[in-house]
Write an enzyme that holds these catalytic residues in place. Structure first.
Site, PDB file in Angstrom:
ATOM      1  N   ARG A  29       0.813  -1.230   0.000  1.00 38.67           N
ATOM      2  CA  ARG A  29       0.000   0.000   0.000  1.00 38.67           C
ATOM      3  C   ARG A  29       0.832   1.258   0.000  1.00 38.67           C
ATOM      4  O   ARG A  29       0.467   2.243  -0.635  1.00 38.67           O
ATOM      5  CB  ARG A  29      -1.069  -0.025   1.093  1.00 38.67           C
ATOM      6  CG  ARG A  29      -0.702   0.316   2.476  1.00 38.67           C
ATOM      7  CD  ARG A  29      -1.473  -0.507   3.454  1.00 38.67           C
ATOM      8  NE  ARG A  29      -0.950  -1.847   3.418  1.00 38.67           N
ATOM      9  CZ  ARG A  29      -1.682  -2.960   3.342  1.00 38.67           C
ATOM     10  NH1 ARG A  29      -2.968  -2.881   3.313  1.00 38.67           N
ATOM     11  NH2 ARG A  29      -1.096  -4.129   3.318  1.00 38.67           N
ATOM     12  N   THR A  30       1.980   1.267   0.695  1.00 42.69           N
ATOM     13  CA  THR A  30       2.781   2.499   0.744  1.00 42.69           C
ATOM     14  C   THR A  30       3.306   2.839  -0.652  1.00 42.69           C
ATOM     15  O   THR A  30       3.248   3.990  -1.090  1.00 42.69           O
ATOM     16  CB  THR A  30       3.943   2.344   1.753  1.00 42.69           C
ATOM     17  OG1 THR A  30       3.378   2.001   3.015  1.00 42.69           O
ATOM     18  CG2 THR A  30       4.738   3.621   1.891  1.00 42.69           C
TER      19      THR A  30
ATOM     20  N   LYS B  46      24.031  -6.886  -7.033  1.00 42.52           N
ATOM     21  CA  LYS B  46      25.360  -7.099  -7.625  1.00 42.52           C
ATOM     22  C   LYS B  46      26.439  -6.389  -6.815  1.00 42.52           C
ATOM     23  O   LYS B  46      27.588  -6.292  -7.245  1.00 42.52           O
ATOM     24  CB  LYS B  46      25.382  -6.573  -9.063  1.00 42.52           C
ATOM     25  CG  LYS B  46      24.405  -7.272  -9.986  1.00 42.52           C
ATOM     26  CD  LYS B  46      24.526  -6.724 -11.401  1.00 42.52           C
ATOM     27  CE  LYS B  46      23.475  -7.302 -12.312  1.00 42.52           C
ATOM     28  NZ  LYS B  46      23.401  -6.567 -13.578  1.00 42.52           N
TER      29      LYS B  46
ATOM     30  N   ARG C 293      12.117   3.439   0.665  1.00 44.15           N
ATOM     31  CA  ARG C 293      11.932   2.498   1.781  1.00 44.15           C
ATOM     32  C   ARG C 293      13.178   1.631   1.840  1.00 44.15           C
ATOM     33  O   ARG C 293      13.642   1.131   0.807  1.00 44.15           O
ATOM     34  CB  ARG C 293      10.692   1.638   1.563  1.00 44.15           C
ATOM     35  CG  ARG C 293      10.619   0.502   2.568  1.00 44.15           C
ATOM     36  CD  ARG C 293       9.272  -0.142   2.608  1.00 44.15           C
ATOM     37  NE  ARG C 293       8.294   0.701   3.264  1.00 44.15           N
ATOM     38  CZ  ARG C 293       7.110   0.260   3.677  1.00 44.15           C
ATOM     39  NH1 ARG C 293       6.773  -1.002   3.493  1.00 44.15           N
ATOM     40  NH2 ARG C 293       6.262   1.058   4.264  1.00 44.15           N
TER      41      ARG C 293
ATOM     42  N   HIS D 144       8.405   5.994  10.038  1.00 45.46           N
ATOM     43  CA  HIS D 144       7.546   5.865   8.855  1.00 45.46           C
ATOM     44  C   HIS D 144       6.637   7.098   8.890  1.00 45.46           C
ATOM     45  O   HIS D 144       5.458   7.015   9.226  1.00 45.46           O
ATOM     46  CB  HIS D 144       6.752   4.568   8.970  1.00 45.46           C
ATOM     47  CG  HIS D 144       6.000   4.165   7.735  1.00 45.46           C
ATOM     48  ND1 HIS D 144       5.910   4.952   6.606  1.00 45.46           N
ATOM     49  CD2 HIS D 144       5.283   3.048   7.462  1.00 45.46           C
ATOM     50  CE1 HIS D 144       5.188   4.329   5.702  1.00 45.46           C
ATOM     51  NE2 HIS D 144       4.794   3.174   6.192  1.00 45.46           N
TER      52      HIS D 144
HETATM   53  C1  NCD Z   1       3.611  -0.765   7.954  1.00 47.52           C
HETATM   54  C2  NCD Z   1       5.077  -0.789   7.597  1.00 47.52           C
HETATM   55  O1  NCD Z   1       5.472  -1.181   6.513  1.00 47.52           O
HETATM   56  O2  NCD Z   1       5.848  -0.372   8.455  1.00 47.52           O
HETATM   57  N1  NCD Z   1       2.753  -0.884   6.876  1.00 47.52           N
HETATM   58  C3  NCD Z   1       2.565   0.134   5.996  1.00 47.52           C
HETATM   59  O3  NCD Z   1       3.427   0.929   5.724  1.00 47.52           O
HETATM   60  N2  NCD Z   1       1.334   0.246   5.485  1.00 47.52           N
HETATM   61  C4  NCD Z   1       3.267  -1.692   9.037  1.00 47.52           C
HETATM   62  C5  NCD Z   1       3.515  -3.157   8.859  1.00 47.52           C
HETATM   63  O4  NCD Z   1       4.246  -3.610   7.983  1.00 47.52           O
HETATM   64  O5  NCD Z   1       2.988  -3.905   9.685  1.00 47.52           O
END
Ligand code: NCD
Length: 314
Positions: A59-60, A87, A109, A137
């Site tokens: 989703r992110t 690599k 990320r 986050h």
């Molecule tokens: C979270 C994450 O990736 O930190 N999810 C997200 O970003 N929607 C929480 C999780 O992975 O549980």
């Protein structure tokens, strides 16, 4: 205030309350845009954004990509499994190669805490942290606080419980910092083995009793157990975890008032939250997802609006 005080979004730690308010008021406008038949504005027409995902995400990643497209930015996507990272290329080399293709912003990320900060010190681009290991986050915390504000009117004086795997959660830390900046009271609840030892020094309360915590709070944010970050066994079994720290319809009905239920996703149905609760009237889980796009549009728009990126600034 019409401008953010920061040049990058590295963590909630670096934001002032006025920055968060500005992001929220900008997101209000974008939320209106994405509910129109034509969901697009030309604001970032001249901007190219690279989404660098060195860790899995659904989703992110989709939410950032959609936010960028709604703002008419050009978007390139990169995921570590299919890249030259495997690599042996360094992070700085990977990013500088991408930037030499004239990319203006990087959304990243990464499994290492501090990776976004490190990048902001070493490459000349606007950096947005989309999750760095178990550290921060920030856009998740912003969309969570925004969703609570939408539901309850304001954060001031509200009691928010964050339940579950606090030790491995970047959502927990960013949420704590964000909610406190907006005047909410925060309590964390979970097994003692999943509680970082110095957590009280953040000025929050700690409980190991879910029922008591739910009686106390206005909102419960249920976190997922982060199995992928655990190298030890922190509790005897999933069934026992669900019994002590999972929420189901019976738990909700036993409370003296209605509380709001949140979850950042991905959900482990039947572990931290039952299906009936996740899909029930008290849940705002899908509102969180919807608001995520508006919040990310606001963050990208406000960062791009800052004329000069001062190299290396938080
Ligand atoms: C979270 C994450 O990736 O930190 N999810 C997200 O970003 N929607 C929480 C999780 O992975 O549980």
């Amino acid at each position: 205030m019409s401008e953010l005080s920061v040049n990058h979004l590295l963590g909630i730690k670096y934001l002032q309350e006025t920055d968060i308010e500005l992001i929220f008021s900008t997101a209000d406008q974008f939320k209106e845009v994405i509910n129109r038949p034509i969901k697009k504005v030309p604001s970032l027409r001249d901007i190219t954004i690279a989404n660098l995902f060195f860790e899995n995400s659904t989703r992110t990643k989709l939410s950032f990509e959609l936010a960028e497209k709604r703002l008419s930015a050009d978007v390139i996507n990169f995921s570590a499994s299919s890249s030259s990272v495997s690599k042996g290329e360094t992070l700085i080399d990977t990013v500088n190669n991408i930037l030499s293709m004239k990319v203006d912003m990087v959304v990243m990320r990464h499994p290492q805490p501090g990776a976004a900060y490190f990048l902001s010190q070493n490459v000349n681009s606007i950096i947005v942290n989309a999750g760095d290991g178990a550290h921060e986050h920030p856009t998740q915390a912003l969309l969570d606080a925004y969703s609570i504000r939408e539901k309850l009117g304001s954060l001031q004086g509200k009691k928010i419980a964050i339940v579950g795997d606090i030790l491995h959660s970047r959502v927990a830390l960013s949420n704590i910092l964000c909610l406190q900046k907006l005047g909410a009271e925060v309590r964390v609840c979970g097994p003692a083995t999943l509680m970082p030892k110095p957590i009280e020094t953040l000025g929050i309360s700690v409980s190991y009793n879910l029922q008591e915590t739910l009686e106390w709070c206005d909102v419960a944010n249920m976190l997922r157990v982060q199995h992928e970050r655990q190298d030890l066994k922190y509790f005897p079994s999933i069934r026992e975890y669900a019994r002590q720290f999972g929420i189901n319809q019976k738990t909700l009905e036993s409370l003296s008032k209605e509380i709001v239920i949140m979850h950042p996703g991905p959900i482990n149905r039947g572990v931290e939250i039952s299906s009936a609760v996740a899909d029930g009237d008290q849940s705002i889980i899908l509102n969180q997802v919807e608001n995520g796009v508006a919040i990310r549009m606001a963050v990208l728009y406000l960062l791009a609006a800052k004329k000069e990126v001062e190299f290396g600034q938080g």
